[in-house]
Design an enzyme around this catalytic site. Structure first.
Site, PDB file in Angstrom:
ATOM      1  N   SER A 249       0.892  -1.303  -0.210  1.00  0.00           N
ATOM      2  CA  SER A 249       0.061  -0.043   0.074  1.00  0.00           C
ATOM      3  C   SER A 249       0.907   1.126  -0.006  1.00  0.00           C
ATOM      4  O   SER A 249       2.173   1.122   0.078  1.00  0.00           O
ATOM      5  CB  SER A 249      -1.045  -0.018   1.205  1.00  0.00           C
ATOM      6  N   LYS A 250       0.193   2.318   0.005  1.00  0.00           N
ATOM      7  CA  LYS A 250       0.904   3.503  -0.065  1.00  0.00           C
ATOM      8  C   LYS A 250       1.842   3.902   1.359  1.00  0.00           C
ATOM      9  O   LYS A 250       2.939   4.444   1.119  1.00  0.00           O
ATOM     10  CB  LYS A 250       0.000   4.760   0.347  1.00  0.00           C
ATOM     11  N   ARG A 251       1.606   3.022   2.204  1.00  0.00           N
ATOM     12  CA  ARG A 251       2.615   3.118   3.481  1.00  0.00           C
ATOM     13  C   ARG A 251       4.028   2.475   3.069  1.00  0.00           C
ATOM     14  O   ARG A 251       4.769   2.739   3.991  1.00  0.00           O
ATOM     15  CB  ARG A 251       1.797   2.444   4.497  1.00  0.00           C
ATOM     16  N   GLY A 253       5.742   3.184   0.692  1.00  0.00           N
ATOM     17  CA  GLY A 253       6.470   4.214   0.077  1.00  0.00           C
ATOM     18  C   GLY A 253       5.935   4.148  -1.335  1.00  0.00           C
ATOM     19  O   GLY A 253       4.932   5.115  -1.388  1.00  0.00           O
TER      20      GLY A 253
END
Ligand code: GLU
Length: 479
Positions: A249-251, A253
């Protein structure tokens, strides 16, 4: 039968790595079978779709070399087709208008929750009389259009990746909404419905997409039947996971292809890596291949069911392989935008020859293209910054004398070549009666500010060519 597959991204964000990997599998499958790869932009969500995301998606697919044979088709331009299909289901009694209000649906959900049941629509408006409908309309209620799903239906398909899949109608949440309210009474058609209408219209033979669409497939199969169409084959590819085993996911990076581009991955390496995310070549030791090579041997038999872990180290390794084997002129083309982005002043035609030399010097040390910015800093600035180790080296006994001797030797040389550079070093070693290592390390520290880096002689030649070596040596002596 001609194989026809499609990638159908929604332009609600930049091209995502998951969508791009799905595009890779579609492309490989189409090319393996000499079929067609179609691009459809699913832009019916007017609030979240943006033209800049569409541009990003098209640019990303082109950059990766995932050329399409037909399209792009835009769902927003095909509304009439969907409305005709909704009307057909209404006319056949397979779909109906449902006037349940959001408050009523909320109350239904609460009651189900209290009874520990999964939330589902209870099909309460399936058989409204014309009088009941008229009464709801008179109240000013909005409607949605629901497609009838029988609870006791069993839906079975043979997934090309996951093998036999069995779903029950009762698992699908009750009669499904296929269109929302709109002025014309036919409704604004929704994702699960328009996908089927389009896939029928575009004669898609194989639907290859992420496994997060499995529940949609169960519903969509019922829609194919209702619309009297042949049901295509389905292949659900595994999700991409991070190293902790959770969905990427976006988390983590970066997730969009343009991010990977900015980080300095080459399209060939990235697309090669994505090919390996969930698939392996029958020649299992072979890990480096072009799309065309992978297409020759691609099949779903070698696609894993389990999620594919995203391994940065492997991607970096592949990227370095591509960079290290690339012709210098091509690598220079790829590095120039990174240098420009960093604000280095370049004069295209004039600077090209030495930029190619610079590329030849730093290329073998690069893993990601963006690293060229830092590595070539010393060639783009008048003065050099010394690292701690670099300064320490210059303070070593004999270091200044060595550098002065190098300057003196340089004065008597008409031009520097690899041979004369070696000769100067030899001379200085003899003349100063020092170890060669001291000369090399002092030279490197003076010229580059550091004790590690690309090939010393090549860097020196390059600095000499752009007139920076003597000022550097003087700067080091006086520092
Ligand atoms: N538009 C969907 C998405 O971006 C894909 C639909 C499909 O492949 O069926 O997830």
């Amino acid at each position: 039968m001609t194989v026809r597959v499609r990638i159908a991204p929604s332009p609600t964000g930049n091209l995502h790595i998951g969508t791009a990997r799905t595009a890779v599998f579609n492309w490989l499958f189409a090319h393996h079978h000499g079929g067609k790869f179609i691009l459809r932009i699913e832009d019916t969500d007017l609030e979240r779709s943006r033209p800049e995301y569409t541009d990003n998606i098209l640019a990303g697919l082109c950059w990766l070399g995932l050329n399409w044979d037909e399209g792009p088709f835009y769902q927003s331009q095909r509304l009439d087709l969907y409305k005709t299909a909704v009307q057909k289901l209404l006319d056949q009694g397979l779909a109906y208008r449902c006037y349940t209000t959001p408050e009523e649906l909320e109350a239904l959900r609460e009651a189900q929750k209290a009874r520990n049941e999964a939330p589902r629509y209870d099909n309460r408006h399936r058989n409204l009389t014309p009088e009941q409908e008229a009464a709801f309309k008179a109240e000013g209620r909005n409607f949605v259009i629901r497609f009838k799903i029988d609870d006791d239906r069993e839906i079975v398909w043979n997934d090309l990746v996951r093998e036999k899949m069995v779903w029950r109608g009762s698992d699908l949440g009750g009669d499904m909404v296929i269109a929302r309210a709109s002025e014309d009474g036919v409704g604004q058609p929704l994702y699960n419905f328009v996908v089927v209408v389009d896939d029928i219209d575009m004669q898609i033979t194989h639907i290859i997409r992420g496994e997060d669409h499995i529940a949609n497939t169960a519903k969509q199969i019922l829609l194919y039947e209702a619309l009297g169409a042949t049901i295509p084959e389905f292949a659900h590819s595994p999700l991409i996971l991070n190293m902790d085993g959770r969905k990427l996911s976006k988390r983590d990076g970066v997730t969009s292809i343009s991010d990977f581009q900015k980080m300095g991955f080459t399209p060939e390496a990235l697309v090669n890596y994505m090919t390996l995310l969930g698939w392996s070549s029958p020649e299992s030791t072979q890990e480096i291949f072009t799309l065309e090579e992978a297409a020759k041997v691609f099949s779903f038999e070698r696609v894993n069911k389990a999620g594919a872990k995203f391994d940065w180290a492997k991607l970096d390794w592949l990227n370095s392989q591509y960079i290290h084997h690339m012709p210098v002129d091509k690598l220079t083309d790829l590095l120039i935008p990174f240098w420009q982005e960093a604000g280095y002043q370049l004069d295209g035609a004039k600077d090209r020859p030495w930029l190619e030399q610079l590329t030849a010097v730093i290329g073998p040390s690069l893993t990601r293209l963006v690293e060229a910015v830092e590595m070539s800093k010393i060639f783009f600035s008048e003065t050099v910054e010394f690292s701690d180790e670099g300064s320490k080296q210059l303070q070593q006994e004999g270091s200044s004398a060595v550098l002065s001797a190098v300057i003196a030797a340089l004065e008597s040389q008409p031009g520097l070549t690899e041979a004369t550079a070696q000769e100067i070093i030899k001379q200085v070693v003899k003349q100063q009666n020092v170890k060669k290592g001291l000369v090399m390390r002092s030279l490197r520290a003076a010229l580059t500010g550091d004790v590690h880096g690309p090939d010393l002689i090549q860097s020196w030649l390059l600095l000499n060519q752009i007139g920076l070596d003597k000022p550097r040596l003087n700067q080091a002596i006086n520092s």
